[in-house]
Scaffold this motif. Sequence first.
Motif, PDB file in Angstrom:
ATOM      1  N   HIS A 465      -1.802  11.536   3.177  1.00 19.62           N
ATOM      2  CA  HIS A 465      -1.962  10.794   2.159  1.00 19.62           C
ATOM      3  C   HIS A 465      -1.615   9.215   2.768  1.00 19.62           C
ATOM      4  O   HIS A 465      -0.545   9.024   3.318  1.00 19.62           O
ATOM      5  N   LEU A 466      -2.575   8.396   2.443  1.00 17.97           N
ATOM      6  CA  LEU A 466      -2.503   7.048   2.940  1.00 17.97           C
ATOM      7  C   LEU A 466      -2.187   6.236   1.544  1.00 17.97           C
ATOM      8  O   LEU A 466      -3.031   6.087   0.948  1.00 17.97           O
ATOM      9  N   THR A 467      -0.850   5.562   1.374  1.00 19.50           N
ATOM     10  CA  THR A 467      -0.682   5.289   0.085  1.00 19.50           C
ATOM     11  C   THR A 467      -0.807   3.837   0.037  1.00 19.50           C
ATOM     12  O   THR A 467      -0.288   2.994   1.163  1.00 19.50           O
ATOM     13  N   LEU A 468      -1.460   3.310  -0.899  1.00 21.89           N
ATOM     14  CA  LEU A 468      -1.765   1.723  -1.168  1.00 21.89           C
ATOM     15  C   LEU A 468      -1.184   1.061  -2.093  1.00 21.89           C
ATOM     16  O   LEU A 468      -1.080   1.773  -3.314  1.00 21.89           O
ATOM     17  N   ILE A 469      -0.767  -0.147  -1.954  1.00 19.83           N
ATOM     18  CA  ILE A 469      -0.273  -0.911  -3.400  1.00 19.83           C
ATOM     19  C   ILE A 469      -1.194  -1.367  -4.299  1.00 19.83           C
ATOM     20  O   ILE A 469      -2.176  -1.785  -3.938  1.00 19.83           O
ATOM     21  N   PRO A 470      -1.135  -0.837  -5.571  1.00 20.61           N
ATOM     22  CA  PRO A 470      -2.077  -1.151  -6.735  1.00 20.61           C
ATOM     23  C   PRO A 470      -1.806  -2.813  -6.948  1.00 20.61           C
ATOM     24  O   PRO A 470      -0.557  -3.082  -7.292  1.00 20.61           O
ATOM     25  N   HIS A 471      -2.773  -3.394  -7.676  1.00 21.81           N
ATOM     26  CA  HIS A 471      -2.748  -4.701  -8.363  1.00 21.81           C
ATOM     27  C   HIS A 471      -3.476  -4.454  -9.450  1.00 21.81           C
ATOM     28  O   HIS A 471      -4.529  -4.733  -9.716  1.00 21.81           O
ATOM     29  N   VAL A 476     -11.387  -3.231  -8.163  1.00 20.74           N
ATOM     30  CA  VAL A 476     -11.431  -2.400  -7.051  1.00 20.74           C
ATOM     31  C   VAL A 476     -13.203  -2.141  -6.866  1.00 20.74           C
ATOM     32  O   VAL A 476     -14.002  -1.858  -7.720  1.00 20.74           O
ATOM     33  N   LYS A 477     -13.532  -2.660  -5.748  1.00 22.79           N
ATOM     34  CA  LYS A 477     -15.001  -2.619  -5.190  1.00 22.79           C
ATOM     35  C   LYS A 477     -15.194  -1.373  -4.346  1.00 22.79           C
ATOM     36  O   LYS A 477     -14.578  -0.987  -3.451  1.00 22.79           O
ATOM     37  N   THR A 478     -16.524  -0.796  -4.331  1.00 21.39           N
ATOM     38  CA  THR A 478     -16.882  -0.005  -3.252  1.00 21.39           C
ATOM     39  C   THR A 478     -18.193  -0.329  -2.502  1.00 21.39           C
ATOM     40  O   THR A 478     -18.725  -1.090  -2.883  1.00 21.39           O
ATOM     41  N   GLY A 479     -18.459   0.405  -1.399  1.00 17.34           N
ATOM     42  CA  GLY A 479     -19.488   0.169  -0.676  1.00 17.34           C
ATOM     43  C   GLY A 479     -20.822   0.504  -1.126  1.00 17.34           C
ATOM     44  O   GLY A 479     -21.933   0.191  -0.867  1.00 17.34           O
ATOM     45  N   ALA A 480     -20.645   1.441  -2.475  1.00 15.08           N
ATOM     46  CA  ALA A 480     -21.941   1.644  -3.147  1.00 15.08           C
ATOM     47  C   ALA A 480     -22.207   0.902  -4.207  1.00 15.08           C
ATOM     48  O   ALA A 480     -23.071   1.039  -5.054  1.00 15.08           O
ATOM     49  N   GLY A 481     -21.646  -0.274  -4.215  1.00 18.16           N
ATOM     50  CA  GLY A 481     -21.782  -1.517  -5.375  1.00 18.16           C
ATOM     51  C   GLY A 481     -20.979  -1.188  -6.430  1.00 18.16           C
ATOM     52  O   GLY A 481     -21.234  -2.177  -7.490  1.00 18.16           O
ATOM     53  N   LYS A 485     -12.116  -3.270 -12.561  1.00 16.87           N
ATOM     54  CA  LYS A 485     -10.599  -3.498 -12.682  1.00 16.87           C
ATOM     55  C   LYS A 485      -9.692  -2.434 -12.987  1.00 16.87           C
ATOM     56  O   LYS A 485     -10.037  -1.287 -13.449  1.00 16.87           O
ATOM     57  N   LEU A 486      -8.596  -2.313 -11.876  1.00 18.06           N
ATOM     58  CA  LEU A 486      -7.753  -1.281 -11.839  1.00 18.06           C
ATOM     59  C   LEU A 486      -7.216  -1.147 -13.127  1.00 18.06           C
ATOM     60  O   LEU A 486      -6.388  -1.979 -13.583  1.00 18.06           O
ATOM     61  N   SER A 487      -7.183   0.035 -13.974  1.00 20.96           N
ATOM     62  CA  SER A 487      -6.447   0.288 -15.025  1.00 20.96           C
ATOM     63  C   SER A 487      -5.703   1.913 -15.233  1.00 20.96           C
ATOM     64  O   SER A 487      -5.510   2.159 -14.085  1.00 20.96           O
ATOM     65  N   GLY A 488      -5.519   1.991 -16.264  1.00 18.54           N
ATOM     66  CA  GLY A 488      -5.075   3.348 -16.548  1.00 18.54           C
ATOM     67  C   GLY A 488      -6.089   4.342 -16.412  1.00 18.54           C
ATOM     68  O   GLY A 488      -5.681   5.569 -16.402  1.00 18.54           O
ATOM     69  N   LYS A 489      -7.088   3.952 -16.519  1.00 21.22           N
ATOM     70  CA  LYS A 489      -8.400   5.051 -16.020  1.00 21.22           C
ATOM     71  C   LYS A 489      -8.143   5.559 -14.806  1.00 21.22           C
ATOM     72  O   LYS A 489      -7.918   4.958 -13.928  1.00 21.22           O
ATOM     73  N   ALA A 490      -8.362   6.803 -14.735  1.00 18.17           N
ATOM     74  CA  ALA A 490      -8.135   7.732 -13.575  1.00 18.17           C
ATOM     75  C   ALA A 490      -9.385   7.425 -12.582  1.00 18.17           C
ATOM     76  O   ALA A 490     -10.398   7.292 -12.832  1.00 18.17           O
ATOM     77  N   ILE A 491      -9.116   7.724 -11.347  1.00 18.05           N
ATOM     78  CA  ILE A 491     -10.060   7.403 -10.350  1.00 18.05           C
ATOM     79  C   ILE A 491      -9.980   8.714  -9.425  1.00 18.05           C
ATOM     80  O   ILE A 491      -8.941   8.940  -9.055  1.00 18.05           O
ATOM     81  N   ASP A 492     -10.988   9.250  -9.156  1.00 23.86           N
ATOM     82  CA  ASP A 492     -11.073  10.493  -8.067  1.00 23.86           C
ATOM     83  C   ASP A 492     -12.441  10.197  -7.405  1.00 23.86           C
ATOM     84  O   ASP A 492     -13.620  10.579  -7.705  1.00 23.86           O
ATOM     85  N   HIS A 504     -10.031  -4.059  -2.389  1.00 24.72           N
ATOM     86  CA  HIS A 504      -9.050  -4.475  -3.566  1.00 24.72           C
ATOM     87  C   HIS A 504      -7.988  -5.472  -2.987  1.00 24.72           C
ATOM     88  O   HIS A 504      -7.376  -5.432  -1.754  1.00 24.72           O
ATOM     89  N   ALA A 505      -7.718  -6.364  -3.767  1.00 26.76           N
ATOM     90  CA  ALA A 505      -6.658  -7.375  -3.366  1.00 26.76           C
ATOM     91  C   ALA A 505      -6.801  -8.128  -2.182  1.00 26.76           C
ATOM     92  O   ALA A 505      -5.857  -8.264  -1.606  1.00 26.76           O
ATOM     93  N   GLY A 506      -7.864  -8.215  -1.895  1.00 31.98           N
ATOM     94  CA  GLY A 506      -8.157  -9.203  -0.560  1.00 31.98           C
ATOM     95  C   GLY A 506      -8.246  -8.212   0.668  1.00 31.98           C
ATOM     96  O   GLY A 506      -8.518  -8.762   1.786  1.00 31.98           O
ATOM     97  N   TRP A 507      -8.404  -7.212   0.722  1.00 35.36           N
ATOM     98  CA  TRP A 507      -8.540  -6.143   1.717  1.00 35.36           C
ATOM     99  C   TRP A 507      -9.407  -5.134   1.607  1.00 35.36           C
ATOM    100  O   TRP A 507     -10.010  -4.859   0.495  1.00 35.36           O
ATOM    101  N   ARG A 508     -10.305  -4.611   2.632  1.00 36.61           N
ATOM    102  CA  ARG A 508     -11.311  -3.478   2.622  1.00 36.61           C
ATOM    103  C   ARG A 508     -10.672  -2.256   3.600  1.00 36.61           C
ATOM    104  O   ARG A 508     -10.274  -2.554   4.632  1.00 36.61           O
ATOM    105  N   LEU A 509     -10.839  -1.084   2.967  1.00 37.84           N
ATOM    106  CA  LEU A 509     -10.431   0.131   3.662  1.00 37.84           C
ATOM    107  C   LEU A 509     -11.603   0.760   4.225  1.00 37.84           C
ATOM    108  O   LEU A 509     -12.250   1.279   2.969  1.00 37.84           O
ATOM    109  N   ALA A 510     -12.074   1.169   5.279  1.00 31.22           N
ATOM    110  CA  ALA A 510     -13.268   2.044   5.721  1.00 31.22           C
ATOM    111  C   ALA A 510     -12.679   3.391   5.449  1.00 31.22           C
ATOM    112  O   ALA A 510     -11.788   3.902   6.236  1.00 31.22           O
TER     113      ALA A 510
END
Length: 560
Positions: A465-471, A476-481, A485-492, A504-510
């Motif tokens: 697990h690579l753990t990241l700070i949420p804002h 949250v953007k993706t390469g798929a377009g 906004k990050l909220s209580g809605k679950a993401i998988d 997210h928040a100024g960084w991109r993770l490949a």
Amino acid sequence: MSAEQPVWNPRLAFVKRLAECIPAILKSQDKKTGRFGTQPWICNDQNVLLPLAAAWAIKDKDNPWHHDARLLDAIMLGGDALVDDQDPRGMWTFRKKDGSTWGQIAQPWTYSRWVRAFALIKDAMPAARRAKWEKGLRLGYTTISKSALHRVHNIPCHHGMGLYCAGEALGRDDWKKQAAAFMRKVIARQHKEGYWSEHAGPVVLYNFIYSEALGGYHAMSGDKSVLPALRRAAVFHANLTYPDGINVETVDGRNPYHPGRVSAGNVGFTFSPEGRGFLLRQLGRLHAAGKKVGADHAAQILLYGAAGPAVVTADAAHWTSSDRKIAVLRRKPWFVAMSAHTAPVPANRWGQDRQNFVSVFHDKTGLIVVGGNTKLQPWWSNFTVGDRKLLRHKRGDASPRFVPPPGLIHTPSQASLKTPKGGGLNVTLDYGAESGSVTVTPVDDSQVRIVYACTPKGKRPVHGHLTLIPHVGRVVKTGAGASEKLSGKAIDLPAKAAGGWIEHAGWRLAMPAGTRLVWPKKAHNPYRKTGHSRLSEGRLAVEMKFSAARPSYEFLLTVR
């Protein structure tokens, strides 16, 4: 001392700061009960007695509150409220602002501030009022003397400082001797790297409590045996503070990362050049964040602190503790921290599971990859072996079983740090028969490479697990377009569906193929009775599954 060497002498600015805080404190007092603060009232609300008494006692042209009669009345009324709420042993109900109660306590932070306020104003108090305070303070400190100094820990350490002051203010030389003997035990228990251990390994946030208590004790007693310990603690914190002034959580066995909480240090740091340098640096960081020191901080520095030359610690290129359990790499604008402190899972809520050993910070974005620990949350672990569903927090459960059942290992039995030839840092973590490693290597000013590796030997599943700070509230953007906004809605979100990367928040993770982003992975908050946590206390987690066919994953983290 060279002409260029900085000097720590905060009196002018701190006197003004203390004075400007007093009106708001006075406004918060109920004139009928003497209680300060907001409802529900808790005994800690009376901690403001110390800055109020300091403002009353300090004679300075910039302090209009010196010997102010209205201020003295408010202080006396505030102490009366503490006497009125004491039980037969001098304890108060431990209430929290969320309405929960945690039994009876001789609250150390309140008692020490009350007795120090008494030492400042006692000679100006009417006889009946002074007698009332003395009776309450003697009651409380008799209990503290008999029962509170039984082990070296942050709370007894603070009690030791308060007991010394009580002995001096109330004419109890036996209390002063008892406090001095206990403080020598505290000094003896300090690790040579400058930290105190609670449960296992260092604490970072609570380490400040030891420094504050020892600093106050030294100022009152003149005991010079404290000074080397205060210097070691200052050096420890200078190395384990992010460039934005926030504590490094990666090695802390008690507290997770606290966004935005720049530590101002405390009075204990004023007694060494390194400590004064830390204070200067942190004060600059506070100002850069648009913040000011609080009234309590200003009061303690003014009452007990020392001025003098400062040594401001430069950003170290690489620092490793002498026991090779902590490593920091500073390659501007990157800051990487790793820990090799391991421990069995504590059965109580206060000692956190030592489960995540890596953090990555960038000067532009702040912390991105977050280390540190919680409980009942294997998704925070760098690696897990077995079924993660076996360990979770049930909503509303105030007394959960914190130790995982057979079938899951989420904390390593041992760890080791290395410095790879190509630069960067590496930590290897052992989980029974399995072993995993994480390597972080800065590539240039905008990119860092993170590699997780593990070749499973057994049949149980192994995840990373690579753990990241949420804002929360930021996109949250993706390469798929996609963009949300990050909220209580679950993401998988599998890497393929994300188009290979997230922003997210100024960084991109490949994100390598076979990984997925999951949100939210919440914390267990031990300071709330039911353990519930806010959404912002959770983590974005990128999951990996290891196999003989897939023994490693490489991530490229970019700050745009």
